[in-house]
Design an enzyme around this catalytic site. Structure first.
Site, mmCIF file in Angstrom:
data_model
loop_
_atom_site.group_PDB
_atom_site.id
_atom_site.type_symbol
_atom_site.label_atom_id
_atom_site.label_comp_id
_atom_site.label_asym_id
_atom_site.label_seq_id
_atom_site.Cartn_x
_atom_site.Cartn_y
_atom_site.Cartn_z
ATOM 1 N N ASN A 206 -3.076 20.636 -17.963
ATOM 2 C CA ASN A 206 -3.550 19.892 -19.135
ATOM 3 C C ASN A 206 -3.744 20.786 -20.354
ATOM 4 O OD1 ASN A 206 -3.689 17.326 -17.901
ATOM 5 N ND2 ASN A 206 -5.544 17.968 -16.830
ATOM 6 N N GLU B 199 -5.720 17.018 -8.359
ATOM 7 C CA GLU B 199 -6.409 17.611 -9.508
ATOM 8 C C GLU B 199 -7.890 17.868 -9.232
ATOM 9 O OE1 GLU B 199 -4.796 16.205 -13.245
ATOM 10 O OE2 GLU B 199 -6.647 16.740 -14.257
ATOM 11 N N HIS C 232 4.759 12.643 -27.126
ATOM 12 C CA HIS C 232 3.712 13.311 -26.339
ATOM 13 C C HIS C 232 3.762 14.832 -26.501
ATOM 14 C CE1 HIS C 232 1.048 14.243 -23.015
ATOM 15 N NE2 HIS C 232 2.000 14.981 -22.450
ATOM 16 N N GLU D 147 6.370 20.922 -23.227
ATOM 17 C CA GLU D 147 5.799 21.035 -21.873
ATOM 18 C C GLU D 147 6.363 22.278 -21.170
ATOM 19 O OE1 GLU D 147 3.378 19.465 -20.389
ATOM 20 O OE2 GLU D 147 3.109 17.602 -21.493
ATOM 21 N N ARG E 30 0.823 -1.232 0.000
ATOM 22 C CA ARG E 30 0.000 0.000 0.000
ATOM 23 C C ARG E 30 0.844 1.264 0.000
ATOM 24 N NH1 ARG E 30 -3.024 -3.148 3.720
ATOM 25 N NH2 ARG E 30 -4.848 -4.017 2.695
ATOM 26 N N HIS F 26 -3.964 14.597 -26.582
ATOM 27 C CA HIS F 26 -4.240 13.180 -26.289
ATOM 28 C C HIS F 26 -5.006 12.527 -27.430
ATOM 29 C CE1 HIS F 26 -3.692 13.500 -21.645
ATOM 30 N NE2 HIS F 26 -2.581 13.112 -22.248
ATOM 31 N N ARG G 245 -4.832 22.103 -10.631
ATOM 32 C CA ARG G 245 -3.928 21.207 -11.377
ATOM 33 C C ARG G 245 -4.402 20.978 -12.815
ATOM 34 N NH1 ARG G 245 -0.433 16.035 -9.308
ATOM 35 N NH2 ARG G 245 0.554 15.628 -11.305
ATOM 36 N N LYS H 257 1.833 11.729 -10.007
ATOM 37 C CA LYS H 257 0.940 10.915 -10.839
ATOM 38 C C LYS H 257 1.695 9.659 -11.267
ATOM 39 C CE LYS H 257 -2.400 14.140 -12.795
ATOM 40 N NZ LYS H 257 -2.875 14.813 -14.028
ATOM 41 N N LYS I 23 5.321 23.876 -12.141
ATOM 42 C CA LYS I 23 4.667 22.603 -11.794
ATOM 43 C C LYS I 23 4.644 22.400 -10.283
ATOM 44 C CE LYS I 23 3.498 18.075 -12.810
ATOM 45 N NZ LYS I 23 3.374 16.995 -13.735
ATOM 46 N N HIS J 25 -3.699 19.445 -23.882
ATOM 47 C CA HIS J 25 -3.748 17.983 -23.787
ATOM 48 C C HIS J 25 -5.051 17.382 -24.324
ATOM 49 C CE1 HIS J 25 -0.108 18.575 -21.544
ATOM 50 N NE2 HIS J 25 0.012 17.297 -21.243
HETATM 51 N N1 GLY Z 1 1.069 16.214 -16.633
HETATM 52 C C1 GLY Z 1 -0.033 16.823 -15.997
HETATM 53 C C2 GLY Z 1 -0.029 16.687 -14.522
HETATM 54 O O1 GLY Z 1 0.958 16.252 -13.952
HETATM 55 O O2 GLY Z 1 -1.000 16.998 -13.894
#
Ligand code: GLY
Length: 363
Positions: free
Chosen positions: A245, A237, A264, A185, A121, A252, A241, A143, A227, A248
């Site tokens: 995106n 998010e 990407h 990015e 966990r 995406h 956050r 993430k 960031k 994106h």
């Molecule tokens: N790459 C987008 C984020 O980390 O939220």
């Protein structure tokens, strides 16, 4: 080029540091308690010799280093790879006080992070990104995830690392595609929060793609600060956050339609131009700033258009998006440089218009 290290703090409930500079990997010891008995070093095949050096560095006293080679790129982000890792950790009796170190690009930190998040966990993780995209995006913010038939990164967990070490010496081996993918990015961070990034990228055009240049280091640090501020305020998010995106939604969709053969950042670059067209058509963004998207991204060698005739597939792909909530789908748009907003995805007519603008042709 300065050999000093820059340390940027990420706040929130589980704060940590991002260390940036040449030789940053040698700082690993600072973040690992001498009592840690086992470390699993996750790495990709091209980094075999670098991993051996890191393993030697980590091998102190009775500590056991378990090397875990994973496939390169997105091929690593599967349940099979995770299952094999769980078996390795079980066989070598990893406990909650042992840890994982991820050496590699964004896919390595995504999958190693997911392994760290799920074993017992959650066990500690340190990210040592070796690509520009990893340094300014994937390795920071907690993430983690894998891909499934349902889509990319739809299975995962938020599991912030204990530390991130961005060793700029690793950038020397990156090819042009990987470097410009990371630059997209960085430019995104300029558009959503730090206009100085855009100034530097524009004026240092000839140096920005040189791995050892001061302007590149400068924008890396600035993007990491953007960031760090965002994920420190909203790890899960729930609110701000989402601005990360930017570009994106359409990006995406391109990745899906192209079967993930596009880098990407290249898809995100086109996505940002698409978003700028949408924002202009809605009266949110001044057309000169839409043109600025186009000119800046093109100047650093990024794609700014996409082929015509793919509308139906793109629209379908946009419908499967992690940003959607219930039946509502959202999109990040700019009102000005440094002023992003999250809006309900505009009507199809508007989206189609933006697609025609960037494809120069038929739907
Ligand atoms: N790459 C987008 C984020 O980390 O939220």
């Amino acid at each position: 080029m300065s050999s000093s290290l820059t340390v940027i703090a990420v706040g929130g409930q589980t704060p940590y540091e991002v260390t940036i500079g040449r030789g940053a990997l040698r700082e690993l010891d600072r973040y690992i308690d001498p009592q840690v008995a086992r470390i699993c070093l996750v790495f990709q095949p091209p980094l075999r010799s670098a991993a051996a050096v890191v393993a030697d560095h980590l091998r102190v006293g009775q500590r056991r280093i378990v090397g875990l080679e994973i496939p390169d790129g997105e091929a690593a982000k599967t349940l099979d790879v995770v299952g094999d890792a769980w078996q390795t950790l079980g066989r070598t009796e990893f406990t909650r006080s042992d840890m994982i170190v991820a050496l590699g690009g964004g896919a390595a930190s995504d999958v190693a992070g997911f392994i760290a998040a799920t074993w017992l966990r959650g066990i500690p993780l340190i990210n040592a990104p070796t690509t520009l995209l990893g340094m300014v995006d994937a390795a920071i913010g907690g993430k983690t995830g894998i891909n499934t038939e349902a889509g990319k990164n739809l299975v995962g967990a938020f599991h912030p690392p204990k530390a991130v070490l961005c060793d700029l010496d690793a950038l020397g081996t990156l090819d042009e595609v990987a470097l410009t993918s990371g630059l997209a990015e960085i430019v995104k961070c300029g558009f959503i929060a730090d206009p100085e990034i855009l100034e530097i990228v524009w004026s240092a055009q000839n140096q920005i793609r040189q791995p050892a240049s001061d302007p590149l280091r400068d924008v890396i640090e600035r993007a990491v600060r953007v960031k760090a501020d965002v994920v420190g305020a909203d790890l899960r998010e729930n609110s701000i956050r989402a601005i990360l995106n930017y570009g994106h939604t359409f990006g995406h969709a391109i990745e899906r339609v192209e079967g993930f053969t596009w880098a990407h950042g290249h898809a995100v670059a086109v996505g940002m131009v698409f978003a700028a067209h949408v924002a202009t058509a809605m009266g949110l963004l001044d057309p000169t700033l839409r043109q600025a998207h186009h000119d800046l991204l093109q100047r650093v060698g990024l794609p700014v258009s996409y082929r015509p005739g793919r509308w139906n597939e793109l629209r379908q792909a946009m419908a499967v998006d992690k940003k959607n909530r219930g039946n509502q789908s959202n999109m990040v748009l700019l009102r000005a440089i440094g002023d992003p907003t999250v809006v309900e995805t505009p009507n199809d007519q508007l989206l189609q218009h933006a697609y025609q603008e960037i494809s120069g042709g038929a739907l």
